[in-house]
Design an enzyme around this catalytic site. Structure first.
Site, PDB file in Angstrom:
ATOM      1  CG  ASP A 270      -2.153  -0.894   0.983  1.00 14.11           C
ATOM      2  OD1 ASP A 270      -2.684  -0.889  -0.143  1.00 14.11           O
ATOM      3  OD2 ASP A 270      -2.574  -1.592   1.923  1.00 14.11           O
TER       4      ASP A 270
ATOM      5  CG  ASP B 221      -7.808  -3.138  -3.432  1.00 17.37           C
ATOM      6  OD1 ASP B 221      -8.228  -4.089  -4.123  1.00 17.37           O
ATOM      7  OD2 ASP B 221      -8.292  -2.840  -2.340  1.00 17.37           O
TER       8      ASP B 221
HETATM    9  N1  GLY Z   1      -7.429  -1.114  -0.488  1.00 17.66           N
HETATM   10  C1  GLY Z   1      -8.351  -1.561   0.468  1.00 17.66           C
HETATM   11  C2  GLY Z   1      -9.729  -1.100   0.239  1.00 17.66           C
HETATM   12  O1  GLY Z   1     -10.053  -0.552  -0.799  1.00 17.66           O
HETATM   13  O2  GLY Z   1     -10.546  -1.279   1.127  1.00 17.66           O
END
Ligand code: GLY
Length: 383
Positions: free
Chosen positions: A103, A163
């Protein structure tokens, strides 16, 4: 009801920014009070069960709050916002060395990338480059993807979530900053592998693809945050749209543009989404309409559509759909000044299967809403 529209009402960016700024003043007061009690809690994330929730810099959402402050500075050019953005951005700095998550695009690139773009501060550039090195350490050449999560090792071996497309922007930027093409190559390889394995024929996306790193083969296609393995989790579709739009900007590879157009058609032509354009949290939840919406998916989608409108032959349609979403968010989904603990938007869904963050404010909804407002101001469409 599909959200394809020919023309929507013009977005009132000045009004939306002015009320968002008042809310954010409230948010900052709440942040500062919370930090007096626990100083390692640096960023506001959400409100759950009536409680204001702050997170440490290690949380995947830690960068959105300082990144919002950069957007206020970009819009107003007011030194007040510059000082605030600089102050809260510092709190996330340690994560540049974090190799335990994919992330870093969200955590580091949102605050430091915007900070560098707006100030040219070389200290921010150094943080971006280090974060790209940390993120690249999670790339596996055999599978051709960056590993998303290290947790739940009993469920999957090498999970990659849709994501993760969002984190590639950090890598593209780092090749530009350093001249080292290895970051660009990792980003393109990840985008190509994801394009091959993450999508269904209707351009909807799976959430989690699990890889075998010895053979590079796909082991399973499942969900973590969606309704079911074969369902279309709303935020996942928004990440896919934004991710391939950004990859087209960075590479000019027409396959990415076609993918973004395909995902846009899934989102915009879907008859499940209500007339205001804000999707339910998952397109396939059988409880629809008796279930929660996801304003964050809407905000991410609107921001992506404003950018895609610059590249696609469907410019007018995309701009109109984005305008419609932003008009809905700014009129029906914003909290009254002083309410919502200072978060701007209401009605997002974080992780419904885990019974977590259902119908709440969430920091990334606010971040992409502000980004969409900024983009709507700049956009000119012809097609
Ligand atoms: N990247 C995690 C979410 O979108 O909840």
């Amino acid at each position: 009801m599909s959200i394809s529209v020919v023309k929507a009402q013009q977005v009132n960016v000045a009004k939306a920014f002015a009320s968002a700024a008042k809310q954010t003043d409230v948010l900052i007061k709440n942040v500062d009070s919370a930090r007096k009690i626990k100083s390692n809690l640096v960023s506001p994330r959400t409100v759950e069960n009536g409680q204001f929730k702050m997170v440490t810099s290690k949380d995947w959402t830690s960068g959105f709050f300082p990144a919002e402050l950069w957007y206020f500075y970009e819009y107003t050019r007011d030194k007040k916002w510059l000082a605030l953005a600089q102050k809260y951005t510092e709190d996330i700095k340690a994560e540049q060395f974090n190799k335990g998550t994919h992330d870093l695009g969200f955590m580091i690139y949102c605050p430091f990338g915007n900070g560098y773009r707006l100030t040219g501060d070389p200290a921010y550039k150094a943080v971006i480059i280090q974060a790209a090195k940390s993120l690249s350490a999670r790339f596996n050449a055999k599978a051709g993807v960056i590993k998303s999560w290290d947790h739940n090792g009993d469920k999957w071996k090498y999970p990659v979530i849709i994501d993760n497309m969002m984190n590639l922007e950090l890598l593209f930027e780092t090749t530009r900053l350093t001249g080292d093409s290895s970051f660009y190559k990792i980003a393109v390889t990840h985008a190509n592998t994801t394009l091959k394995n993450h999508f269904r024929p209707d351009f909807s996306s799976y959430h989690v693809i699990d890889y075998d790193t010895l053979t590079g083969k796909v082991l399973q296609k499942v969900t973590a945050q969606g309704y079911a393995n074969e369902s279309a989790w709303a935020r996942g579709q928004a990440w896919a749209l934004y991710g391939y739009t950004m990859c087209y900007r960075e590479t000019k590879n027409k396959a990415y543009l076609a993918q973004a157009d395909g995902v846009a058609s899934f989102i915009l032509n879907n008859k499940i989404t209500p007339a205001d354009g804000i999707p339910y949290w998952d397109y396939n939840d059988p409880k629809i309409p008796e279930t929660s919406r996801d304003a964050s998916a809407a905000a991410i989608t609107a921001s992506a559509l404003y950018e895609l409108a610059k590249y696609s032959t469907s410019s007018k349609k995309y701009k109109a759909a984005a305008d419609k979403i932003i008009n809905s968010l700014s009129t029906k989904y914003t909290a009254k000044t002083g309410a919502n603990y200072g978060f701007i938007l209401m009605h997002s869904t974080g992780h419904r299967p885990a019974k977590s963050e259902i119908d709440v404010p969430i920091n990334y909804a606010d971040y992409y809403y502000l980004e969409a407002l900024l983009r709507s101001k700049k956009i000119r469409v012809s097609g």
